[in-house]
Design a protein around this motif. Structure first.
Motif, PDB file in Angstrom:
ATOM      1  N   ILE A 203      26.038  -6.404 -43.747  1.00 51.26           N
ATOM      2  CA  ILE A 203      26.779  -5.462 -42.819  1.00 51.26           C
ATOM      3  C   ILE A 203      26.276  -4.254 -42.713  1.00 51.26           C
ATOM      4  N   ARG A 204      25.982  -3.495 -41.905  1.00 51.58           N
ATOM      5  CA  ARG A 204      25.467  -2.371 -41.529  1.00 51.58           C
ATOM      6  C   ARG A 204      26.529  -1.094 -41.773  1.00 51.58           C
ATOM      7  N   GLU A 205      26.190  -0.012 -42.323  1.00 51.27           N
ATOM      8  CA  GLU A 205      26.954   1.074 -42.316  1.00 51.27           C
ATOM      9  C   GLU A 205      27.045   1.824 -40.917  1.00 51.27           C
ATOM     10  N   VAL A 206      28.076   2.259 -40.336  1.00 51.56           N
ATOM     11  CA  VAL A 206      28.009   3.038 -39.219  1.00 51.56           C
ATOM     12  C   VAL A 206      28.946   4.284 -39.455  1.00 51.56           C
ATOM     13  N   TYR A 207      28.813   5.087 -38.546  1.00 57.03           N
ATOM     14  CA  TYR A 207      29.585   6.603 -38.367  1.00 57.03           C
ATOM     15  C   TYR A 207      30.984   6.072 -38.017  1.00 57.03           C
ATOM     16  N   THR A 318      11.043  15.989 -39.066  1.00 58.86           N
ATOM     17  CA  THR A 318      11.813  17.342 -38.881  1.00 58.86           C
ATOM     18  C   THR A 318      13.049  17.204 -38.287  1.00 58.86           C
ATOM     19  N   LEU A 319      13.119  16.545 -37.218  1.00 58.61           N
ATOM     20  CA  LEU A 319      14.453  16.486 -36.259  1.00 58.61           C
ATOM     21  C   LEU A 319      15.360  15.745 -37.513  1.00 58.61           C
ATOM     22  N   GLY A 320      14.860  14.581 -38.083  1.00 58.71           N
ATOM     23  CA  GLY A 320      15.954  14.136 -39.069  1.00 58.71           C
ATOM     24  C   GLY A 320      16.463  14.920 -40.094  1.00 58.71           C
ATOM     25  N   LYS A 321      15.816  15.494 -40.654  1.00 59.45           N
ATOM     26  CA  LYS A 321      15.993  16.606 -41.591  1.00 59.45           C
ATOM     27  C   LYS A 321      17.142  17.688 -41.156  1.00 59.45           C
ATOM     28  N   GLU A 325      21.095  17.996 -42.326  1.00 58.09           N
ATOM     29  CA  GLU A 325      21.703  19.201 -42.742  1.00 58.09           C
ATOM     30  C   GLU A 325      22.756  19.280 -41.960  1.00 58.09           C
ATOM     31  N   TYR A 326      22.639  19.140 -40.637  1.00 63.65           N
ATOM     32  CA  TYR A 326      23.987  19.556 -39.559  1.00 63.65           C
ATOM     33  C   TYR A 326      25.137  18.874 -40.072  1.00 63.65           C
ATOM     34  N   ASN A 327      24.793  17.330 -40.273  1.00 66.24           N
ATOM     35  CA  ASN A 327      26.082  16.446 -40.980  1.00 66.24           C
ATOM     36  C   ASN A 327      26.821  16.968 -42.164  1.00 66.24           C
ATOM     37  N   LYS A 328      25.860  17.425 -42.963  1.00 65.95           N
ATOM     38  CA  LYS A 328      26.486  17.894 -44.528  1.00 65.95           C
ATOM     39  C   LYS A 328      27.171  19.319 -43.937  1.00 65.95           C
ATOM     40  N   GLN A 329      26.734  19.903 -43.213  1.00 67.22           N
ATOM     41  CA  GLN A 329      27.742  21.305 -42.970  1.00 67.22           C
ATOM     42  C   GLN A 329      28.706  20.991 -42.324  1.00 67.22           C
ATOM     43  N   HIS A 330      29.160  19.916 -41.675  1.00 68.16           N
ATOM     44  CA  HIS A 330      30.452  19.440 -40.953  1.00 68.16           C
ATOM     45  C   HIS A 330      31.029  18.264 -41.753  1.00 68.16           C
ATOM     46  N   GLY A 331      30.751  18.312 -43.193  1.00 66.57           N
ATOM     47  CA  GLY A 331      31.459  17.413 -44.055  1.00 66.57           C
ATOM     48  C   GLY A 331      31.130  15.894 -43.889  1.00 66.57           C
ATOM     49  N   GLN A 333      28.799  12.986 -44.975  1.00 69.28           N
ATOM     50  CA  GLN A 333      27.621  12.659 -46.443  1.00 69.28           C
ATOM     51  C   GLN A 333      26.610  11.621 -45.603  1.00 69.28           C
ATOM     52  N   LYS A 334      27.068  10.923 -44.632  1.00 70.01           N
ATOM     53  CA  LYS A 334      26.020   9.929 -44.053  1.00 70.01           C
ATOM     54  C   LYS A 334      24.810  10.784 -43.340  1.00 70.01           C
ATOM     55  N   THR A 335      23.787  10.466 -43.467  1.00 66.10           N
ATOM     56  CA  THR A 335      22.683  11.422 -42.810  1.00 66.10           C
ATOM     57  C   THR A 335      21.678  10.830 -42.152  1.00 66.10           C
ATOM     58  N   SER A 336      21.584   9.467 -42.014  1.00 60.65           N
ATOM     59  CA  SER A 336      20.519   8.563 -41.528  1.00 60.65           C
ATOM     60  C   SER A 336      20.753   8.471 -39.999  1.00 60.65           C
ATOM     61  N   CYS A 337      19.633   8.877 -39.254  1.00 59.51           N
ATOM     62  CA  CYS A 337      19.547   8.837 -37.611  1.00 59.51           C
ATOM     63  C   CYS A 337      19.825   7.453 -37.298  1.00 59.51           C
ATOM     64  N   HIS A 338      19.158   6.633 -38.288  1.00 62.32           N
ATOM     65  CA  HIS A 338      19.150   5.042 -37.867  1.00 62.32           C
ATOM     66  C   HIS A 338      20.598   4.370 -37.641  1.00 62.32           C
ATOM     67  N   LEU A 339      21.441   5.155 -38.313  1.00 66.73           N
ATOM     68  CA  LEU A 339      23.079   4.734 -38.284  1.00 66.73           C
ATOM     69  C   LEU A 339      23.600   5.004 -36.830  1.00 66.73           C
ATOM     70  N   TRP A 340      22.940   6.000 -36.135  1.00 66.64           N
ATOM     71  CA  TRP A 340      23.560   6.050 -34.997  1.00 66.64           C
ATOM     72  C   TRP A 340      23.302   4.768 -33.936  1.00 66.64           C
ATOM     73  N   TRP A 341      21.939   4.189 -34.341  1.00 66.81           N
ATOM     74  CA  TRP A 341      21.622   3.035 -33.728  1.00 66.81           C
ATOM     75  C   TRP A 341      22.803   1.939 -33.850  1.00 66.81           C
ATOM     76  N   HIS A 342      22.998   1.692 -35.200  1.00 64.41           N
ATOM     77  CA  HIS A 342      24.063   0.677 -35.597  1.00 64.41           C
ATOM     78  C   HIS A 342      25.419   1.077 -34.867  1.00 64.41           C
ATOM     79  N   THR A 343      25.676   2.367 -34.877  1.00 70.04           N
ATOM     80  CA  THR A 343      26.977   2.708 -34.306  1.00 70.04           C
ATOM     81  C   THR A 343      27.085   2.582 -32.778  1.00 70.04           C
ATOM     82  N   PHE A 344      26.107   2.579 -32.176  1.00 75.64           N
ATOM     83  CA  PHE A 344      26.025   2.468 -30.718  1.00 75.64           C
ATOM     84  C   PHE A 344      26.092   0.886 -30.392  1.00 75.64           C
ATOM     85  N   ALA A 345      25.494   0.201 -31.073  1.00 79.64           N
ATOM     86  CA  ALA A 345      25.653  -1.224 -30.990  1.00 79.64           C
ATOM     87  C   ALA A 345      26.981  -1.907 -31.263  1.00 79.64           C
TER      88      ALA A 345
END
Length: 407
Positions: A203-207, A318-321, A325-331, A333-345
């Motif tokens: 089971i994949r983690e999502v936002y 570079t975009l991923g990093k 950082e943007y995610n952490k600044q907003h509280g 802790q999940k930082t993977s861009c690939h999670l957006w792919w699973h979240t969308f699905a």
């Protein structure tokens, strides 16, 4: 870690005196300098023929008792590039070859010390050795791939020596199978079936809703990096594109009149056109007006859409990093861009979207991966079970029956 060798492989084969002489001339202990000289000599001897003709001639010249594996690797990689496979796919196969060379060194070693020596490293650093340090296995002849119980011993090596899990085993074995079948198709080694056990993904983690709400809080457009990252997150949620596709987008790839996005960089190398939602259209138009127009207000069609603060192209890394950082600044802790792919699905399926449309949005060539999402997000069907399961919707008639007890 390996305390003692688990097996010593026999590499005995039947050869003619002539083949034995050739085999001795191509000793696996030839150093790197000699190998490069041999390569240069072969290149000088090649006639001035079309590349396709040269490839066919080389294919005919392969002798499994003589041809070293590094030469087979060269031909296999050329074949993969000829199929127009991505650079990441080519790198994957090169890594599979490195694993293969390490295994072969282990296969013929009679002790851990000899194995370490073959890999040019110390016994304590066997597993941590960089794959590029391998030399010995690459110089063995092609015939070693016909060794009895090759796959069984290779599996033991990956699981017991490398201490890898089943998923890593499958990842390596898919590459190994492609290499072996390539050699079989060419008639270089005897054909056999290589099985790769299919493992259902976890089971994949999502936002979550709360995390998405935090990340979608619109920043001040004057703060470029925060604003750009906010736009990218909106783009992720609207398209399901991977970060590699996002980093390669140009302003001219957006057709606002037709409401279409031309995605020219995909994992499967097949460009596609996807619809641009009305909400995303507004977000992108505002961003372009702020940062991707010239002094006269004309869009910079030939420039990259999601650029650096200096206006240059950003790599996916570079975009991923920056997004992490943007995610952490907003509280978050999940930082993977690939999670957006699973979240969308996940959101697509939960909202009632069909898998054929999802396949097109995600850029899959087949439905196989898309169909797995019904299993990946099975836990999210619990509310639907309570509402729609037949056991909860069928009214059963019940009657009371007097029970008689016998004394």
């Amino acid at each position: 870690m390996m305390d003692e060798p688990k097996f010593v492989a026999s590499l005995e084969v039947e050869v003619t005196p002539e083949e034995l002489e050739n085999l001795e001339k191509s000793s696996p202990m030839v150093d790197e300098e000699e190998r490069n000289k041999f390569r240069a000599a072969l290149k000088m001897q090649e006639p001035d023929l079309p590349k396709g003709r040269i490839a066919r001639l080389k294919s005919r010249q392969v002798n499994k008792f003589v041809t070293p594996l590094w030469q087979v690797e060269d031909m296999f990689i050329v074949n993969q590039k000829g199929k127009n496979n991505t650079e990441s796919t080519v790198k994957y196969y090169k890594k599979v070859f490195r694993h293969l060379y390490r295994f072969l060194a282990y296969l013929v070693a009679e002790s851990p010390d000899e194995y370490a020596k073959l890999l040019n490293t110390s016994k304590d650093k066997l597993v941590k050795t960089e794959l590029d340090d391998v030399k010995f296995g690459a110089l063995l002849p092609l015939v070693v791939l016909e060794n009895d119980d090759f796959e069984a011993e290779y599996r033991d090596y990956i699981l017991d020596v490398l201490e890898s899990n089943e998923q890593t085993l499958n990842n390596i074995f898919r590459g190994w199978r492609a290499i072996a079948y390539f050699c079989m198709d060419k008639g270089w080694i005897e054909p056999r079936t290589i099985h790769v056990k299919e493992i259902e993904p976890t089971i994949r983690e999502v936002y979550t809703d709360s995390e998405i709400q935090k990340l979608l809080e619109k920043p001040n457009p004057e703060k470029f990096l925060d604003y750009r990252n906010w736009v990218i997150i909106n783009y992720f949620l609207a398209t399901g594109n991977r970060i590699s596709s996002v980093a390669s987008l140009k302003v001219g790839d957006l057709d606002f009149d037709e409401g279409i996005i031309n995605v020219n960089v995909q994992k499967n190398r097949a460009p596609m056109r996807i619809a641009m939602s009305a909400k995303l259209k507004g977000v992108l138009a505002e961003y372009i007006q702020h940062y991707r127009c010239d002094s006269k207000g004309n869009p910079l069609y030939n420039e990259y859409l999601f650029c650096s603060s200096l206006g240059n192209r950003c790599s996916p890394v570079t975009l991923g990093k920056s997004l992490a950082e943007y995610n952490k600044q907003h509280g978050v802790q999940k930082t993977s861009c690939h999670l957006w792919w699973h979240t969308f699905a996940k959101r697509w399926i939960q909202s009632g979207g069909d898998i054929l449309s999802l396949q097109k949005m995600l850029g899959h060539r087949s439905l196989k991966m898309v169909q797995r999402y019904s299993n990946l997000f099975a836990e999210d069907t619990k509310p639907m079970v309570e509402k729609y399961a037949p056991i909860n919707t069928i009214q059963a008639k019940t009657g009371r029956r007097k029970l008689t007890y016998r004394k």
